[in-house]
Design a protein around this motif. Structure first.
Motif, PDB file in Angstrom:
ATOM      1  N   LEU A  60      83.193  19.438  26.564  1.00 25.27           N
ATOM      2  CA  LEU A  60      83.189  18.146  27.254  1.00 25.27           C
ATOM      3  C   LEU A  60      81.820  17.822  27.813  1.00 25.27           C
ATOM      4  O   LEU A  60      81.385  16.676  27.796  1.00 25.27           O
ATOM      5  CB  LEU A  60      84.193  18.156  28.405  1.00 25.27           C
ATOM      6  CG  LEU A  60      85.671  18.013  28.080  1.00 25.27           C
ATOM      7  CD1 LEU A  60      86.478  18.101  29.368  1.00 25.27           C
ATOM      8  CD2 LEU A  60      85.952  16.692  27.377  1.00 25.27           C
ATOM      9  N   LEU A  61      81.170  18.854  28.327  1.00 28.02           N
ATOM     10  CA  LEU A  61      79.938  18.602  29.094  1.00 28.02           C
ATOM     11  C   LEU A  61      79.016  19.805  29.067  1.00 28.02           C
ATOM     12  O   LEU A  61      79.407  20.919  28.698  1.00 28.02           O
ATOM     13  CB  LEU A  61      80.305  18.245  30.536  1.00 28.02           C
ATOM     14  CG  LEU A  61      81.153  19.275  31.319  1.00 28.02           C
ATOM     15  CD1 LEU A  61      80.282  20.340  31.989  1.00 28.02           C
ATOM     16  CD2 LEU A  61      82.019  18.586  32.355  1.00 28.02           C
ATOM     17  N   VAL A  62      77.802  19.558  29.487  1.00 28.90           N
ATOM     18  CA  VAL A  62      76.808  20.613  29.688  1.00 28.90           C
ATOM     19  C   VAL A  62      76.253  20.459  31.097  1.00 28.90           C
ATOM     20  O   VAL A  62      75.915  19.346  31.512  1.00 28.90           O
ATOM     21  CB  VAL A  62      75.668  20.519  28.658  1.00 28.90           C
ATOM     22  CG1 VAL A  62      74.587  21.550  28.972  1.00 28.90           C
ATOM     23  CG2 VAL A  62      76.198  20.732  27.244  1.00 28.90           C
ATOM     24  N   THR A  63      76.209  21.561  31.837  1.00 30.66           N
ATOM     25  CA  THR A  63      75.638  21.515  33.184  1.00 30.66           C
ATOM     26  C   THR A  63      74.196  22.013  33.141  1.00 30.66           C
ATOM     27  O   THR A  63      73.878  22.946  32.397  1.00 30.66           O
ATOM     28  CB  THR A  63      76.450  22.370  34.169  1.00 30.66           C
ATOM     29  OG1 THR A  63      76.584  23.699  33.653  1.00 30.66           O
ATOM     30  CG2 THR A  63      77.833  21.779  34.398  1.00 30.66           C
ATOM     31  N   ARG A  64      73.376  21.379  33.954  1.00 31.15           N
ATOM     32  CA  ARG A  64      71.961  21.758  34.037  1.00 31.15           C
ATOM     33  C   ARG A  64      71.626  22.068  35.490  1.00 31.15           C
ATOM     34  O   ARG A  64      70.735  21.467  36.085  1.00 31.15           O
ATOM     35  CB  ARG A  64      71.081  20.638  33.485  1.00 31.15           C
ATOM     36  CG  ARG A  64      71.327  20.353  32.003  1.00 31.15           C
ATOM     37  CD  ARG A  64      70.507  19.189  31.487  1.00 31.15           C
ATOM     38  NE  ARG A  64      70.707  18.977  30.065  1.00 31.15           N
ATOM     39  CZ  ARG A  64      71.726  18.301  29.538  1.00 31.15           C
ATOM     40  NH1 ARG A  64      72.644  17.751  30.346  1.00 31.15           N
ATOM     41  NH2 ARG A  64      71.844  18.163  28.227  1.00 31.15           N
ATOM     42  N   ASP A  65      72.369  23.002  36.044  1.00 28.65           N
ATOM     43  CA  ASP A  65      72.165  23.402  37.437  1.00 28.65           C
ATOM     44  C   ASP A  65      72.603  24.854  37.575  1.00 28.65           C
ATOM     45  O   ASP A  65      73.088  25.461  36.612  1.00 28.65           O
ATOM     46  CB  ASP A  65      72.997  22.514  38.371  1.00 28.65           C
ATOM     47  CG  ASP A  65      74.479  22.581  38.053  1.00 28.65           C
ATOM     48  OD1 ASP A  65      75.114  23.590  38.419  1.00 28.65           O
ATOM     49  OD2 ASP A  65      75.014  21.639  37.441  1.00 28.65           O
ATOM     50  N   LEU A  66      72.445  25.410  38.766  1.00 27.45           N
ATOM     51  CA  LEU A  66      72.815  26.807  39.003  1.00 27.45           C
ATOM     52  C   LEU A  66      73.959  26.933  40.005  1.00 27.45           C
ATOM     53  O   LEU A  66      74.166  27.995  40.583  1.00 27.45           O
ATOM     54  CB  LEU A  66      71.594  27.584  39.511  1.00 27.45           C
ATOM     55  CG  LEU A  66      70.468  27.782  38.497  1.00 27.45           C
ATOM     56  CD1 LEU A  66      69.265  28.447  39.158  1.00 27.45           C
ATOM     57  CD2 LEU A  66      70.940  28.600  37.304  1.00 27.45           C
ATOM     58  N   VAL A  67      74.719  25.854  40.199  1.00 22.26           N
ATOM     59  CA  VAL A  67      75.777  25.878  41.214  1.00 22.26           C
ATOM     60  C   VAL A  67      76.828  26.941  40.902  1.00 22.26           C
ATOM     61  O   VAL A  67      77.160  27.774  41.747  1.00 22.26           O
ATOM     62  CB  VAL A  67      76.429  24.487  41.350  1.00 22.26           C
ATOM     63  CG1 VAL A  67      77.638  24.558  42.278  1.00 22.26           C
ATOM     64  CG2 VAL A  67      75.415  23.478  41.897  1.00 22.26           C
ATOM     65  N   HIS A  68      77.372  26.931  39.711  1.00 25.63           N
ATOM     66  CA  HIS A  68      78.403  27.906  39.340  1.00 25.63           C
ATOM     67  C   HIS A  68      77.815  29.312  39.278  1.00 25.63           C
ATOM     68  O   HIS A  68      78.425  30.283  39.741  1.00 25.63           O
ATOM     69  CB  HIS A  68      78.995  27.499  37.984  1.00 25.63           C
ATOM     70  CG  HIS A  68      80.293  28.168  37.661  1.00 25.63           C
ATOM     71  ND1 HIS A  68      80.943  27.970  36.470  1.00 25.63           N
ATOM     72  CD2 HIS A  68      81.071  29.051  38.352  1.00 25.63           C
ATOM     73  CE1 HIS A  68      82.056  28.675  36.448  1.00 25.63           C
ATOM     74  NE2 HIS A  68      82.144  29.345  37.571  1.00 25.63           N
ATOM     75  N   TRP A  69      76.642  29.427  38.696  1.00 22.07           N
ATOM     76  CA  TRP A  69      75.937  30.717  38.594  1.00 22.07           C
ATOM     77  C   TRP A  69      75.751  31.325  39.981  1.00 22.07           C
ATOM     78  O   TRP A  69      76.062  32.505  40.208  1.00 22.07           O
ATOM     79  CB  TRP A  69      74.591  30.478  37.915  1.00 22.07           C
ATOM     80  CG  TRP A  69      73.687  31.677  37.811  1.00 22.07           C
ATOM     81  CD1 TRP A  69      72.983  32.287  38.798  1.00 22.07           C
ATOM     82  CD2 TRP A  69      73.370  32.411  36.608  1.00 22.07           C
ATOM     83  NE1 TRP A  69      72.244  33.334  38.316  1.00 22.07           N
ATOM     84  CE2 TRP A  69      72.470  33.434  36.979  1.00 22.07           C
ATOM     85  CE3 TRP A  69      73.748  32.278  35.281  1.00 22.07           C
ATOM     86  CZ2 TRP A  69      71.942  34.339  36.048  1.00 22.07           C
ATOM     87  CZ3 TRP A  69      73.222  33.180  34.354  1.00 22.07           C
ATOM     88  CH2 TRP A  69      72.336  34.199  34.747  1.00 22.07           C
ATOM     89  N   ASN A  70      75.244  30.535  40.913  1.00 25.42           N
ATOM     90  CA  ASN A  70      75.007  31.035  42.265  1.00 25.42           C
ATOM     91  C   ASN A  70      76.308  31.386  42.984  1.00 25.42           C
ATOM     92  O   ASN A  70      76.350  32.324  43.797  1.00 25.42           O
ATOM     93  CB  ASN A  70      74.233  29.996  43.080  1.00 25.42           C
ATOM     94  CG  ASN A  70      72.782  29.879  42.636  1.00 25.42           C
ATOM     95  OD1 ASN A  70      72.224  30.805  42.058  1.00 25.42           O
ATOM     96  ND2 ASN A  70      72.168  28.732  42.874  1.00 25.42           N
ATOM     97  N   ALA A  71      77.373  30.641  42.696  1.00 22.87           N
ATOM     98  CA  ALA A  71      78.672  30.925  43.315  1.00 22.87           C
ATOM     99  C   ALA A  71      79.191  32.289  42.858  1.00 22.87           C
ATOM    100  O   ALA A  71      79.749  33.059  43.659  1.00 22.87           O
ATOM    101  CB  ALA A  71      79.670  29.831  42.970  1.00 22.87           C
ATOM    102  N   LEU A  72      79.014  32.604  41.584  1.00 24.58           N
ATOM    103  CA  LEU A  72      79.413  33.917  41.075  1.00 24.58           C
ATOM    104  C   LEU A  72      78.580  35.018  41.731  1.00 24.58           C
ATOM    105  O   LEU A  72      79.107  36.085  42.083  1.00 24.58           O
ATOM    106  CB  LEU A  72      79.247  33.956  39.554  1.00 24.58           C
ATOM    107  CG  LEU A  72      80.265  33.133  38.758  1.00 24.58           C
ATOM    108  CD1 LEU A  72      79.750  32.858  37.349  1.00 24.58           C
ATOM    109  CD2 LEU A  72      81.613  33.829  38.688  1.00 24.58           C
ATOM    110  N   TYR A  73      77.299  34.757  41.911  1.00 26.38           N
ATOM    111  CA  TYR A  73      76.422  35.721  42.591  1.00 26.38           C
ATOM    112  C   TYR A  73      76.902  35.988  44.020  1.00 26.38           C
ATOM    113  O   TYR A  73      77.035  37.138  44.448  1.00 26.38           O
ATOM    114  CB  TYR A  73      74.986  35.195  42.606  1.00 26.38           C
ATOM    115  CG  TYR A  73      74.076  35.968  43.533  1.00 26.38           C
ATOM    116  CD1 TYR A  73      73.606  37.223  43.188  1.00 26.38           C
ATOM    117  CD2 TYR A  73      73.707  35.430  44.775  1.00 26.38           C
ATOM    118  CE1 TYR A  73      72.779  37.951  44.045  1.00 26.38           C
ATOM    119  CE2 TYR A  73      72.890  36.139  45.635  1.00 26.38           C
ATOM    120  CZ  TYR A  73      72.430  37.405  45.278  1.00 26.38           C
ATOM    121  OH  TYR A  73      71.631  38.115  46.123  1.00 26.38           O
TER     122      TYR A  73
END
Length: 242
Positions: free
Chosen positions: A34-47
């Motif tokens: 559906l989409l492509v994200t160009r941020d680190l919001v999800h990545w940082n949340a997992l961290y």
């Protein structure tokens, strides 16, 4: 010998063959479909989840996470740090809550763009009376935040997510059951995804599947798995879904 150099480019008839699909409901993956994200919001949340819930300072760098669920991504990243078994399971509820908290706190930073052809295809399917839904390994609140950021939330009636289902096939099975609960046990369901695991999961639950090469996997790799249709982008599906 480099494998890519031995592959023949797909011929037009190969791309077109089988692309007219008939279904009552179309169920879409999120990331890469559906989409492509160009941020680190999800990545940082997992961290943050791994740091706070398990006391482990690590990231998902190097994890082949495309096609995995959030729980599966956490498990794979933490296994490298010897967090397994009961320790992993005990910390999981807290970790998932932290992911949701962090993404909710940073929704304004989510930079999500709809993939080529997606807004037009969703509009076409909605106007033709098809039930549209989500099947994603994202946690539910995370997934809806991304879909909202990409301005396509209004097309979807419901979603099946990875909050309590680690296996992608289980997420697909739940989505299929919900479609059939809503519109009848004989409802025809077609999944749309961008990874080999999407194709395999749809087959496991006995459904049609369209593979789209807008994520990290190429047309040839996806097409070799035998989806009902394979395309470079969802723009190619306009006028082809019934």
């Amino acid at each position: 010998m480099d494998k890519q150099n031995t592959l023949q480019p797909p011929q037009p008839e190969e791309i077109e063959r089988g692309k007219t699909i008939e279904a009552d409901a179309y169920v879409f993956d999120i990331d890469g479909t559906l989409l492509v994200t160009r941020d680190l919001v999800h990545w940082n949340a997992l961290y943050k989840a791994m740091l706070e819930a398990y006391g482990v300072d690590t990231t998902i760098e190097g994890i082949p996470y495309h096609g995995k669920t959030d729980i599966g991504i956490l498990r794979a990243a933490l296994e490298r740090c010897v967090v397994t078994g009961p320790r992993f399971e005990e910390g999981l509820p807290v970790a998932l809550a932290i992911i949701c908290r962090e993404v909710a706190a940073h929704t304004s930073e989510i930079c999500a763009g709809a993939c080529t052809g997606i807004p037009e295809l969703l509009s076409e399917l909605q106007q033709s009376g098809k039930l549209l839904a989500i099947a994603s390994g994202n946690l539910e609140s995370v997934g809806w935040h991304k879909v909202t950021a990409a301005n396509v939330r209004q097309f979807f009636s419901f979603g099946s997510f990875g909050d309590c289902r680690e296996a992608r096939a289980d997420i697909f099975d739940h989505a299929k059951s919900e479609v059939q609960r809503r519109i009848g046990g004989n409802a025809r369901v077609c999944f749309v995804g961008d990874t080999p695991e999407d194709v395999r999961s749809a087959r496991k639950v006995g459904s049609q599947v369209i593979a789209v090469a807008t994520g990290t996997f190429g047309f040839q790799e996806l097409n070799e798995l035998g989806p009902d249709a394979c395309c470079q982008s969802c723009a190619e599906l306009l006028g082809k879904l019934r």
